[in-house]
Design an enzyme around this catalytic site. Sequence first.
Site, PDB file in Angstrom:
ATOM      1  N   LYS A 201       1.033  -1.037  -0.042  1.00 30.24           N
ATOM      2  CA  LYS A 201       0.132   0.023   0.109  1.00 30.24           C
ATOM      3  C   LYS A 201       0.814   1.282   0.020  1.00 30.24           C
ATOM      4  O   LYS A 201       1.771   1.525   0.668  1.00 30.24           O
ATOM      5  CB  LYS A 201      -1.013  -0.097   1.149  1.00 30.24           C
ATOM      6  CG  LYS A 201      -1.885   1.336   1.262  1.00 30.24           C
ATOM      7  CD  LYS A 201      -2.772   1.103   2.535  1.00 30.24           C
ATOM      8  CE  LYS A 201      -2.283   1.520   3.854  1.00 30.24           C
ATOM      9  NZ  LYS A 201      -2.163   3.082   3.760  1.00 30.24           N
TER      10      LYS A 201
ATOM     11  N   ASP B  53      -3.357   4.404  -1.549  1.00 28.70           N
ATOM     12  CA  ASP B  53      -4.538   4.805  -0.572  1.00 28.70           C
ATOM     13  C   ASP B  53      -4.277   6.300  -0.605  1.00 28.70           C
ATOM     14  O   ASP B  53      -3.449   6.878   0.520  1.00 28.70           O
ATOM     15  CB  ASP B  53      -3.927   4.264   0.575  1.00 28.70           C
ATOM     16  CG  ASP B  53      -4.902   4.517   1.783  1.00 28.70           C
ATOM     17  OD1 ASP B  53      -5.963   4.859   1.698  1.00 28.70           O
ATOM     18  OD2 ASP B  53      -4.209   4.355   3.202  1.00 28.70           O
ATOM     19  N   LEU B  54      -4.886   6.957  -1.484  1.00 28.11           N
ATOM     20  CA  LEU B  54      -4.942   8.429  -1.282  1.00 28.11           C
ATOM     21  C   LEU B  54      -6.251   9.078  -0.991  1.00 28.11           C
ATOM     22  O   LEU B  54      -6.457  10.313  -0.877  1.00 28.11           O
ATOM     23  CB  LEU B  54      -4.658   8.825  -2.952  1.00 28.11           C
ATOM     24  CG  LEU B  54      -3.329   8.495  -3.392  1.00 28.11           C
ATOM     25  CD1 LEU B  54      -3.118   9.126  -4.879  1.00 28.11           C
ATOM     26  CD2 LEU B  54      -2.202   9.003  -2.565  1.00 28.11           C
ATOM     27  N   LYS B  55      -7.374   8.089  -0.965  1.00 25.89           N
ATOM     28  CA  LYS B  55      -8.679   8.771  -0.197  1.00 25.89           C
ATOM     29  C   LYS B  55      -9.266   9.689  -0.894  1.00 25.89           C
ATOM     30  O   LYS B  55      -9.319  11.000  -0.152  1.00 25.89           O
ATOM     31  CB  LYS B  55      -8.416   8.848   1.440  1.00 25.89           C
ATOM     32  CG  LYS B  55      -8.184   7.589   2.105  1.00 25.89           C
ATOM     33  CD  LYS B  55      -8.225   7.865   3.418  1.00 25.89           C
ATOM     34  CE  LYS B  55      -7.692   6.618   4.254  1.00 25.89           C
ATOM     35  NZ  LYS B  55      -6.170   6.293   4.370  1.00 25.89           N
TER      36      LYS B  55
ATOM     37  N   HIS C  72     -11.418  12.809  -2.242  1.00 22.23           N
ATOM     38  CA  HIS C  72     -12.835  13.410  -1.609  1.00 22.23           C
ATOM     39  C   HIS C  72     -12.721  14.892  -2.182  1.00 22.23           C
ATOM     40  O   HIS C  72     -12.368  15.865  -1.759  1.00 22.23           O
ATOM     41  CB  HIS C  72     -12.830  13.497  -0.071  1.00 22.23           C
ATOM     42  CG  HIS C  72     -14.146  13.703   0.618  1.00 22.23           C
ATOM     43  ND1 HIS C  72     -14.127  13.723   1.982  1.00 22.23           N
ATOM     44  CD2 HIS C  72     -15.066  14.047  -0.127  1.00 22.23           C
ATOM     45  CE1 HIS C  72     -15.572  13.929   2.066  1.00 22.23           C
ATOM     46  NE2 HIS C  72     -16.140  14.456   0.955  1.00 22.23           N
ATOM     47  N   ASP C  73     -13.634  14.983  -3.330  1.00 20.07           N
ATOM     48  CA  ASP C  73     -13.802  16.308  -3.964  1.00 20.07           C
ATOM     49  C   ASP C  73     -15.033  16.237  -4.833  1.00 20.07           C
ATOM     50  O   ASP C  73     -15.682  15.331  -4.811  1.00 20.07           O
ATOM     51  CB  ASP C  73     -12.384  16.618  -4.740  1.00 20.07           C
ATOM     52  CG  ASP C  73     -12.092  18.033  -4.909  1.00 20.07           C
ATOM     53  OD1 ASP C  73     -13.251  18.915  -4.811  1.00 20.07           O
ATOM     54  OD2 ASP C  73     -10.841  18.487  -4.727  1.00 20.07           O
TER      55      ASP C  73
ATOM     56  N   THR D 186     -11.022   4.704  10.826  1.00 17.15           N
ATOM     57  CA  THR D 186     -11.332   3.883  12.286  1.00 17.15           C
ATOM     58  C   THR D 186     -10.852   4.985  13.451  1.00 17.15           C
ATOM     59  O   THR D 186     -10.829   4.529  14.411  1.00 17.15           O
ATOM     60  CB  THR D 186     -10.156   2.613  11.963  1.00 17.15           C
ATOM     61  OG1 THR D 186      -8.998   3.233  11.369  1.00 17.15           O
ATOM     62  CG2 THR D 186     -10.891   1.545  11.193  1.00 17.15           C
TER      63      THR D 186
ATOM     64  N   ARG E 105      -3.146  -6.751  14.223  1.00 15.42           N
ATOM     65  CA  ARG E 105      -2.024  -7.070  15.091  1.00 15.42           C
ATOM     66  C   ARG E 105      -2.118  -8.603  15.674  1.00 15.42           C
ATOM     67  O   ARG E 105      -3.228  -9.089  15.717  1.00 15.42           O
ATOM     68  CB  ARG E 105      -2.055  -6.268  16.479  1.00 15.42           C
ATOM     69  CG  ARG E 105      -1.995  -4.672  16.197  1.00 15.42           C
ATOM     70  CD  ARG E 105      -0.635  -4.399  15.792  1.00 15.42           C
ATOM     71  NE  ARG E 105      -0.653  -3.023  15.805  1.00 15.42           N
ATOM     72  CZ  ARG E 105      -0.958  -2.037  14.394  1.00 15.42           C
ATOM     73  NH1 ARG E 105      -1.386  -2.819  13.337  1.00 15.42           N
ATOM     74  NH2 ARG E 105      -0.762  -0.721  14.673  1.00 15.42           N
TER      75      ARG E 105
ATOM     76  N   GLN F 184      -4.004   2.229  17.097  1.00 15.04           N
ATOM     77  CA  GLN F 184      -5.022   1.783  16.721  1.00 15.04           C
ATOM     78  C   GLN F 184      -6.057   1.357  17.803  1.00 15.04           C
ATOM     79  O   GLN F 184      -5.641   0.816  18.670  1.00 15.04           O
ATOM     80  CB  GLN F 184      -4.821   0.595  15.896  1.00 15.04           C
ATOM     81  CG  GLN F 184      -4.013   0.650  14.671  1.00 15.04           C
ATOM     82  CD  GLN F 184      -4.945   1.253  13.135  1.00 15.04           C
ATOM     83  OE1 GLN F 184      -5.891   1.700  13.705  1.00 15.04           O
ATOM     84  NE2 GLN F 184      -4.107   1.294  12.095  1.00 15.04           N
TER      85      GLN F 184
ATOM     86  N   ARG G 276       3.166  -0.942  10.812  1.00 10.88           N
ATOM     87  CA  ARG G 276       4.140  -1.101  11.652  1.00 10.88           C
ATOM     88  C   ARG G 276       4.630  -2.476  12.026  1.00 10.88           C
ATOM     89  O   ARG G 276       5.647  -2.642  12.598  1.00 10.88           O
ATOM     90  CB  ARG G 276       3.817  -0.042  12.822  1.00 10.88           C
ATOM     91  CG  ARG G 276       3.770   1.288  12.318  1.00 10.88           C
ATOM     92  CD  ARG G 276       3.313   2.185  13.457  1.00 10.88           C
ATOM     93  NE  ARG G 276       1.728   2.255  13.279  1.00 10.88           N
ATOM     94  CZ  ARG G 276       0.927   2.820  14.035  1.00 10.88           C
ATOM     95  NH1 ARG G 276       1.332   3.824  14.741  1.00 10.88           N
ATOM     96  NH2 ARG G 276      -0.443   2.951  13.580  1.00 10.88           N
TER      97      ARG G 276
HETATM   98  O1  C5P Z   1       0.793   0.614  11.187  1.00 11.80           O
HETATM   99  P1  C5P Z   1      -0.669  -0.022  11.017  1.00 11.80           P
HETATM  100  O2  C5P Z   1      -0.758  -1.469  10.871  1.00 11.80           O
HETATM  101  O3  C5P Z   1      -1.390   0.322  12.078  1.00 11.80           O
HETATM  102  O4  C5P Z   1      -0.907   0.714   9.779  1.00 11.80           O
HETATM  103  C1  C5P Z   1      -2.186   0.842   9.316  1.00 11.80           C
HETATM  104  C2  C5P Z   1      -2.126   1.457   7.746  1.00 11.80           C
HETATM  105  O5  C5P Z   1      -3.582   1.577   7.455  1.00 11.80           O
HETATM  106  C3  C5P Z   1      -1.868   2.975   7.808  1.00 11.80           C
HETATM  107  O6  C5P Z   1      -0.959   3.205   6.734  1.00 11.80           O
HETATM  108  C4  C5P Z   1      -3.248   3.598   7.997  1.00 11.80           C
HETATM  109  O7  C5P Z   1      -2.858   5.046   7.302  1.00 11.80           O
HETATM  110  C5  C5P Z   1      -4.079   2.663   7.261  1.00 11.80           C
HETATM  111  N1  C5P Z   1      -5.423   3.000   7.391  1.00 11.80           N
HETATM  112  C6  C5P Z   1      -6.026   2.768   8.590  1.00 11.80           C
HETATM  113  N2  C5P Z   1      -7.291   2.957   8.998  1.00 11.80           N
HETATM  114  C7  C5P Z   1      -8.253   3.409   8.128  1.00 11.80           C
HETATM  115  C8  C5P Z   1      -7.719   3.664   6.671  1.00 11.80           C
HETATM  116  C9  C5P Z   1      -6.226   3.446   6.664  1.00 11.80           C
HETATM  117  O8  C5P Z   1      -5.168   2.536   9.510  1.00 11.80           O
HETATM  118  N3  C5P Z   1      -9.269   3.331   8.462  1.00 11.80           N
END
Ligand code: C5P
Length: 244
Positions: free
Chosen positions: A32, A59-61, A63-64, A119, A182, A191, A212
């Site tokens: 991603k 993943d640029l999301k 919105h416009d 989230t 996780r 998170q 991460r």
């Molecule tokens: O490091 P981690 O596993 O928390 O990364 C989650 C990835 O998913 C990040 O790139 C974050 O921007 C993305 N993401 C998220 N929640 C969302 C949409 C995208 O954590 N609702």
Amino acid sequence: MENPVIIALDFENAKKTKAFLASFEGRSPYVKVGMELFYAEGASFVSWLKERNFRVFLDLKLHDIPTTVHKAMKVLGGLNIDMVNVHAAGGFAMMKAAKDGLIAAGAHQTKLIAVTQLTSTTEKVLKEELLIKDHNLNDCVSHYAKLAKHAGLDGVVCSVQEASSIKNVCGEDFLTVTPGIRLSGSETHDQARIATPAEAAMKKSDYMVVGRSITGAEEPVSIYNEIFNEWRESYENNRFQTLA
Ligand code: C5P
């Protein structure tokens, strides 16, 4: 069986990203590319990944207004990416314009998904900041998912907790892409709603976005394999139980 792990390349530049990917030694996992890396390196880095057979979720999301999103998607559709997304909060017309933009670019293979509610959005934020007072978060997520489906999108980004109810309302083929994954006992970082790979398989997540836990690991490939193996075991057990 397709590996459903998408590695979030949350790095500040191409140099650091390439150093990380080198540990995969010739393997090309699904990755991603988010705003940070894309804004730093641009489309050329996406092309670099695609030339090396990585599957890419951009993943640029977006919105416009619909016209702007249509034109932007027409450009992104030319990058041969595998998945891209918009915010469902942009509405039906915007989502449909996004899909049409990809089709106009001939990007029929590019999956278009919608972010329902981030989230990081809590019930409190929903009610007090966004002024969505009459509906809870789950109803809101389900409604956005249905709207995305009607606009012709392929799926949504959601938490594992929401994935099976979205499948119930939008159908089994509607993709659920879930961050917040996780391994049990590992660091949760920022998170709020997390789930293990086994839970993700049980709740019918199609793709797990993992950042991460993999990118910050001393041995990223072994964590990547561990996540896939845990998911696969749970997926197969579940399938067996359904068939039995
Ligand atoms: O490091 P981690 O596993 O928390 O990364 C989650 C990835 O998913 C990040 O790139 C974050 O921007 C993305 N993401 C998220 N929640 C969302 C949409 C995208 O954590 N609702």
